[in-house]
Design an enzyme around this catalytic site. Structure first.
Site, PDB file in Angstrom:
ATOM      1  CB  SER A 240      -0.941   0.013   1.207  1.00  0.00           C
ATOM      2  OG  SER A 240      -1.997  -0.900   1.015  1.00  0.00           O
TER       3      SER A 240
ATOM      4  CE  LYS B 226      -4.732   1.741  -0.313  1.00  0.00           C
ATOM      5  NZ  LYS B 226      -4.002   0.484  -0.126  1.00  0.00           N
TER       6      LYS B 226
ATOM      7  CB  SER C 159      -4.086   1.529   4.138  1.00  0.00           C
ATOM      8  OG  SER C 159      -3.306   1.036   3.074  1.00  0.00           O
TER       9      SER C 159
END
Length: 381
Positions: free
Chosen positions: A160, A163, A217
């Site tokens: 993640s 992101k 997240s």
């Protein structure tokens, strides 16, 4: 007999004879008179019997002594066990001593500053700094000076951390952040089966989706942002790779906006470039360091929290933060922070333990602060 002779003599002298019967009566009276004395003498002979008592009593101590011996044996056994425990405890003396170095620090910030037995002296050289993450990098924010590195050019999945790039590409398109977007079945994770509280059909603003993607997240929010990009998801992923190339991230590749796929790969050095670039976006700085927020989902208010516990710590001054995890990538963490009065970028990838990345970040921070307190700068690795 003497008394009898006296009486006879007295009788004779007195002028009269005493009869034989009278003499016997006198003897009988004498016997009765002497009987108590005999009994008294018999009673007086009792002490010898009483004297025989002590030998019997003397036999008691050996029994008591045996019991005392047993007690001593138990006491000796207990002492042996205590000694064994002390020996076992002494075998851990080294890690315990290392742990005590930062005890006062841990008491002040127990939740934020996790202390590990593997902590090392912060005055040691960077090459010996106990950073346990598989890949690590600490650089000055301007990209000039490398303070510490470990496998910084190794290509690994980044989960993640993706992101951060997703947020930059979204904001680069200058979208209407108050426009509503909808979570659909296309945003559900069928690859890893990760859970989400954003049900299919949830409607939220693009701004809220961006906040949840960076702070918590939230995978469905990040995927929906990419899907609502002009040209759709394919165009969005292409824009992500173009952005990476423009930042000099030569060993980086993206295939989706969430990081759920292990095909999203990069290096610690490439990610340091990405974090430094993302720090120039005020909204990314704000959303990624927000400790918590409330989102309305289908008429219900849901509480969301930051996945990086360090943003709540009073000992940290963090300007940007993002965590990541999938099995292939391990635990990951990237941050922009001000440490020892220096703005730096910290990248930690492929951490195995639940708190390893947090422990590594705190060890790096202590090392830098200790070097600054001693009047010297950390030596570049």
């Amino acid at each position: 007999m003497i008394l009898r002779a006296v009486l006879l003599a007295g009788a004779l002298l007195g002028g009269g004879l005493i009869s034989i019967e009278a003499a016997h009566a006198v003897d009988k009276a004498k016997s009765k008179a002497e009987e108590p004395k005999s009994k008294a003498r018999t009673t007086q002979k009792a002490p010898p019997v009483a004297k025989k008592g002590p030998p019997v009593a003397k036999k008691g101590p050996p029994v008591a002594k045996k019991s005392a011996t047993k007690t001593v044996a138990h006491r000796d056994k207990g002492a042996a066990m205590a000694k064994s425990a002390r020996v076992a405890k002494s075998s851990n003396a080294a890690p315990q001593a290392a742990k005590k170095r930062y005890t006062s620090d841990a008491r002040k910030h127990r939740n934020a500053n996790r202390v590990f037995a593997g902590d090392v002296d912060p005055w040691q050289e960077p090459s010996n700094l106990a950073v346990h993450s598989g890949s690590a990098l600490v650089v000055a924010q301007d990209g000039g000076e490398t303070l510490y590195e470990k496998n910084a050019t190794t290509v690994v999945p980044i989960a993640s951390i993706t992101k951060v790039m997703t947020a930059m590409v979204v904001l680069d398109s200058m979208p209407n952040l108050q426009e509503s977007i909808t979570i659909t079945d296309e945003d559900v994770d069928y690859l890893k089966g990760s859970r989400s509280r954003l049900q299919v059909g949830t409607v939220m603003t693009r701004e809220m989706a961006l906040l949840l993607a960076l702070m918590s997240s939230e995978n469905r929010a990040a995927h929906a942002l990419g899907r609502h990009y002009p040209g759709g998801l394919a165009a969005f992923v292409a824009a992500m790779n173009r952005k990476a190339a423009s930042l000099g991230m030569a060993r980086t590749h993206f295939e989706d906006p969430t990081g759920l796929t292990s095909n999203n790969v990069s290096t610690a050095r490439d990610l340091a470039r990405m974090v430094a670039a993302a720090h120039r976006y005020p909204l990314i700085r704000e959303f990624s360091t927000t400790s918590g927020a409330t989102a309305e989902v289908k008429g219900r208010e849901l509480e969301y929290h930051n996945t990086n516990q360090l943003v709540k710590s009073p000992t940290w001054e963090i300007g940007l933060s993002k965590t990541g995890y999938i099995q292939e990538a391990g635990k990951c963490l990237v941050m922009q922070a001000r440490v020892a009065d220096r703005p730096v970028v910290i990248v930690l990838l492929d951490s195995a333990g639940k708190q390893t990345r947090i422990g590594d970040a705190n060890r790096i921070k202590r090392w830098m602060e200790s070097a600054g307190a001693s009047g010297k700068q950390p030596t570049p690795a």
